[in-house]
Design a protein around this motif. Sequence first.
Motif, PDB file in Angstrom:
ATOM      1  N   ASP A   1       0.000 -27.471   1.383  1.00 46.76           N
ATOM      2  CA  ASP A   1       0.800 -26.464   2.091  1.00 46.76           C
ATOM      3  C   ASP A   1       1.055 -26.856   3.536  1.00 46.76           C
ATOM      4  O   ASP A   1       2.063 -26.459   4.128  1.00 46.76           O
ATOM      5  CB  ASP A   1       0.082 -25.107   2.065  1.00 46.76           C
ATOM      6  CG  ASP A   1       0.011 -24.508   0.670  1.00 46.76           C
ATOM      7  OD1 ASP A   1       0.837 -24.899  -0.188  1.00 46.76           O
ATOM      8  OD2 ASP A   1      -0.878 -23.658   0.442  1.00 46.76           O
ATOM      9  N   SER A   2       0.150 -27.651   4.120  1.00 48.60           N
ATOM     10  CA  SER A   2       0.220 -27.961   5.553  1.00 48.60           C
ATOM     11  C   SER A   2       0.983 -29.247   5.857  1.00 48.60           C
ATOM     12  O   SER A   2       0.936 -29.731   6.986  1.00 48.60           O
ATOM     13  CB  SER A   2      -1.202 -28.076   6.116  1.00 48.60           C
ATOM     14  OG  SER A   2      -1.928 -29.073   5.417  1.00 48.60           O
ATOM     15  N   VAL A   3       1.696 -29.808   4.874  1.00 44.97           N
ATOM     16  CA  VAL A   3       2.457 -31.034   5.096  1.00 44.97           C
ATOM     17  C   VAL A   3       3.862 -30.867   4.535  1.00 44.97           C
ATOM     18  O   VAL A   3       4.028 -30.425   3.384  1.00 44.97           O
ATOM     19  CB  VAL A   3       1.785 -32.257   4.426  1.00 44.97           C
ATOM     20  CG1 VAL A   3       2.556 -33.539   4.773  1.00 44.97           C
ATOM     21  CG2 VAL A   3       0.332 -32.382   4.868  1.00 44.97           C
ATOM     22  N   ASN A   4       4.864 -31.222   5.335  1.00 42.78           N
ATOM     23  CA  ASN A   4       6.234 -31.213   4.846  1.00 42.78           C
ATOM     24  C   ASN A   4       6.309 -32.071   3.577  1.00 42.78           C
ATOM     25  O   ASN A   4       5.802 -33.192   3.553  1.00 42.78           O
ATOM     26  CB  ASN A   4       7.163 -31.767   5.928  1.00 42.78           C
ATOM     27  CG  ASN A   4       8.607 -31.839   5.485  1.00 42.78           C
ATOM     28  OD1 ASN A   4       8.975 -32.708   4.696  1.00 42.78           O
ATOM     29  ND2 ASN A   4       9.422 -30.935   5.993  1.00 42.78           N
TER      30      ASN A   4
ATOM     31  N   ASN B   1       2.024 -18.117   5.499  1.00 42.04           N
ATOM     32  CA  ASN B   1       2.961 -17.846   4.411  1.00 42.04           C
ATOM     33  C   ASN B   1       4.365 -18.305   4.775  1.00 42.04           C
ATOM     34  O   ASN B   1       5.107 -18.802   3.920  1.00 42.04           O
ATOM     35  CB  ASN B   1       2.960 -16.355   4.075  1.00 42.04           C
ATOM     36  CG  ASN B   1       1.677 -15.923   3.376  1.00 42.04           C
ATOM     37  OD1 ASN B   1       1.005 -16.730   2.738  1.00 42.04           O
ATOM     38  ND2 ASN B   1       1.328 -14.651   3.500  1.00 42.04           N
ATOM     39  N   ALA B   2       4.731 -18.152   6.053  1.00 42.02           N
ATOM     40  CA  ALA B   2       6.069 -18.577   6.488  1.00 42.02           C
ATOM     41  C   ALA B   2       6.226 -20.084   6.359  1.00 42.02           C
ATOM     42  O   ALA B   2       7.293 -20.582   5.948  1.00 42.02           O
ATOM     43  CB  ALA B   2       6.319 -18.131   7.930  1.00 42.02           C
ATOM     44  N   THR B   3       5.185 -20.843   6.707  1.00 39.58           N
ATOM     45  CA  THR B   3       5.241 -22.304   6.582  1.00 39.58           C
ATOM     46  C   THR B   3       5.257 -22.721   5.114  1.00 39.58           C
ATOM     47  O   THR B   3       6.006 -23.634   4.722  1.00 39.58           O
ATOM     48  CB  THR B   3       4.051 -22.938   7.313  1.00 39.58           C
ATOM     49  OG1 THR B   3       4.250 -22.782   8.723  1.00 39.58           O
ATOM     50  CG2 THR B   3       3.916 -24.426   6.995  1.00 39.58           C
TER      51      THR B   3
ATOM     52  N   TYR C   1       3.182 -28.639  10.709  1.00 40.84           N
ATOM     53  CA  TYR C   1       3.081 -28.603   9.251  1.00 40.84           C
ATOM     54  C   TYR C   1       4.457 -28.644   8.584  1.00 40.84           C
ATOM     55  O   TYR C   1       4.588 -29.073   7.438  1.00 40.84           O
ATOM     56  CB  TYR C   1       2.351 -27.341   8.802  1.00 40.84           C
ATOM     57  CG  TYR C   1       0.873 -27.279   9.153  1.00 40.84           C
ATOM     58  CD1 TYR C   1       0.169 -28.401   9.586  1.00 40.84           C
ATOM     59  CD2 TYR C   1       0.176 -26.080   9.029  1.00 40.84           C
ATOM     60  CE1 TYR C   1      -1.181 -28.321   9.900  1.00 40.84           C
ATOM     61  CE2 TYR C   1      -1.173 -25.989   9.329  1.00 40.84           C
ATOM     62  CZ  TYR C   1      -1.843 -27.113   9.773  1.00 40.84           C
ATOM     63  OH  TYR C   1      -3.181 -27.035  10.081  1.00 40.84           O
ATOM     64  N   GLN C   2       5.484 -28.152   9.291  1.00 41.30           N
ATOM     65  CA  GLN C   2       6.832 -28.101   8.731  1.00 41.30           C
ATOM     66  C   GLN C   2       7.636 -29.374   8.998  1.00 41.30           C
ATOM     67  O   GLN C   2       8.681 -29.583   8.382  1.00 41.30           O
ATOM     68  CB  GLN C   2       7.595 -26.902   9.311  1.00 41.30           C
ATOM     69  CG  GLN C   2       7.025 -25.555   8.927  1.00 41.30           C
ATOM     70  CD  GLN C   2       7.786 -24.393   9.557  1.00 41.30           C
ATOM     71  OE1 GLN C   2       8.897 -24.562  10.058  1.00 41.30           O
ATOM     72  NE2 GLN C   2       7.190 -23.207   9.530  1.00 41.30           N
TER      73      GLN C   2
ATOM     74  N   HIS D   1      -6.451 -35.983   7.920  1.00 40.25           N
ATOM     75  CA  HIS D   1      -6.702 -34.851   7.027  1.00 40.25           C
ATOM     76  C   HIS D   1      -5.370 -34.175   6.782  1.00 40.25           C
ATOM     77  O   HIS D   1      -4.403 -34.381   7.530  1.00 40.25           O
ATOM     78  CB  HIS D   1      -7.702 -33.888   7.703  1.00 40.25           C
ATOM     79  CG  HIS D   1      -8.143 -32.751   6.837  1.00 40.25           C
ATOM     80  ND1 HIS D   1      -7.519 -31.532   6.856  1.00 40.25           N
ATOM     81  CD2 HIS D   1      -9.145 -32.639   5.930  1.00 40.25           C
ATOM     82  CE1 HIS D   1      -8.122 -30.716   5.997  1.00 40.25           C
ATOM     83  NE2 HIS D   1      -9.112 -31.369   5.431  1.00 40.25           N
ATOM     84  N   GLU D   2      -5.285 -33.372   5.763  1.00 40.10           N
ATOM     85  CA  GLU D   2      -4.023 -32.670   5.489  1.00 40.10           C
ATOM     86  C   GLU D   2      -3.651 -31.695   6.599  1.00 40.10           C
ATOM     87  O   GLU D   2      -2.510 -31.238   6.656  1.00 40.10           O
ATOM     88  CB  GLU D   2      -4.097 -31.945   4.148  1.00 40.10           C
ATOM     89  CG  GLU D   2      -5.128 -30.835   4.085  1.00 40.10           C
ATOM     90  CD  GLU D   2      -5.244 -30.236   2.690  1.00 40.10           C
ATOM     91  OE1 GLU D   2      -5.268 -28.989   2.594  1.00 40.10           O
ATOM     92  OE2 GLU D   2      -5.300 -31.015   1.711  1.00 40.10           O
TER      93      GLU D   2
END
Length: 678
Positions: free
Chosen positions: A99-102, A40-42, A513-514, A241-242
Amino acid sequence: MKKTALALIIAAFSISAFSADHNHAHLSKIGDNGGKNATNATIEYNNEFAKTLNFKDVRAFENNNRGLIAEFDQATGDIIRNSFNFINADVANADNAPDSVNPSLWRQAVLNQAATGLYEVVPGKVYQVRGADLASISFIRSDNGWIVYDVLLTKEAAAQSLKFFQENVPEAGKLPIVAMIYSHSHADHFGGSRAIKDAFPNVKVYGSKNITKEIVDENVLAGNAMSRRAAYQYGATLNRHEHGIVDAALSKGLSKGEITYVQPDYELNHKEEIETLVLDGLEMKFMDASGTEAESEMVTYIPSLNALWAGELTYQGMHNVYTLRGAKVRDSLKWSKKINEMLVTWGAKTEVLFASHSAPIWGTEEIGAYLKMQRDAYGFTHNQTLRLANNGYVMQDLGDKIYEVMPTSIQQSWHTNGYHGSYSHNSRAVYNMYLGYFDMNPANLNPLPIKAESAKFVEYMGGSKLVLEKAHADYAKGEYRFVATALNKVIQVEPNNAAARKLLADSYEQLGYQAESAGWRNTYLTGAQELRVGTLPGNPKTASADVLAEMTIENLLDFMAVRVDSVKAQHTPFTLNVVLPDTKEVFFVEMSNGNLSNIKVDKTLVADATLYINRSDVTKTILKQTTLKALFSSKKAGLEGQQDVLNKLLSALVEFDEIFEIVPRPEKGQEVDAQLYH
């Protein structure tokens, strides 16, 4: 037969494209997708980051689509692209990041995915194949054929791209490639050269100033360390992959195959600032830009086409002033000034700008604005770093501070975003270039070695159990940067602490991810992967056969010196002449005080032994076209003097560890609880 000195030199290099499989079988494997979901933080971090981005600006996509002649066929497209199909290349997908990619990096990944084949840049005159490799390959029409500018990373990618060009431009297949040009000394711009040479043996080859020397210098002396580190930067072992690799910033990624090098028939000498050549009737003006993005580099203006070739001084993003794989720090001020020189010299009459990466820019006004923004991004990085440094900010602070002083205009410009080089690590590179690694705080002058320092930190913090309790609490709050710092201390001391490894891997993953920078993302995710499953095969090797063949004897001897174990060698001094009859060169080599030195001399000196071998035979031996045993048997090489000199040399040399530890590994023979990796 005993090995000779040159045999040892030749054995020092690995010419394969990828390292052997070094998986640690006792570690648990992770899933096919290679990662966990974003926290959730990311998700919150990436959502907030997206609000700062100008998704209404789609100009780069419009330029990317302009002039498309043919999309890749299966063979050409599969060189690097076949497993990036999870990315929808439609511009409408650019602001729909997982969600997992800036979200900024995702937009760059979509943009690069949209580069799909052969493009016409100047009608009937200039074509590019984009998206088949890390770089683009350009074909420019001359009087009697084609000039090819930059030839990709591998022979295979260049061959497929040439074939694709010839099949889709009717005139292309009827005319020869008459000239081949390398803009600079990085492998993704010369590595495919032998494909062109094989197809057109009479092609004339041109390179930037001192290109051969700089290729050897950058890829050999620290080559083993660079290869290991490059696997992190480019995500060589990550799944596509994402949750894994999504882009390589400059394009989708690296092609696989053989890196080759055909030595230029002519290297630009730039006795004047701009050197003009006429290649098969086409006038080309070459401006030296060495010491900017590469130690050997140039840009080119073609007057008859009003076209400016920018090499790698510009692309759709901020480049590396310091590259994470390791290289000499680049001069960001000179970089800015060279872009300005291009702008002032040719900007007013340039109608199209094309380069080694990304789509071209058309129109004098748009080109001028683009060059100004690129110029100012590198100038800003240099000037504001030094302004802050002159006010007492130190390297560790600059990574965050540089963003606080960034003008909105630079931040809102997509083509100056930090996909390859981040402003954070580039700013620290500027500091290091001028002031070095030391910040003048006495506490940082002579710190303990990493493991010893880590042991004291963990002791001061009350032991690893207490550190883990605090780290779990901070992880839940999304404070991944300090969690990573603290847990790295723990696993330095306790490499088999599975709970610490798990949480550290999870922290690296969320930081990946960020990350806006592709290199940062790949580095974090590779670190997480190695904590979980160990070291995987995939280290790239740039010291190819063709590169090694261009090494001077001095280069080879210098590299041998790097392999000497000084503690062993201090007890086995010797002297050796190396004589090259065909080039009439003589080198005097001495092992003394644990150091191997060499110097070019006019004639042989008094020495323990003398080795005779032709320079041409050194090349043949490196390329495995002959052996030293055969050369000695045929009397084409010989050794006079004390035979034990070679034994002394052999006993002092060590092999490099191609998969040396970056994140701490579990100690051998001790199991880690596999359940903690799920």
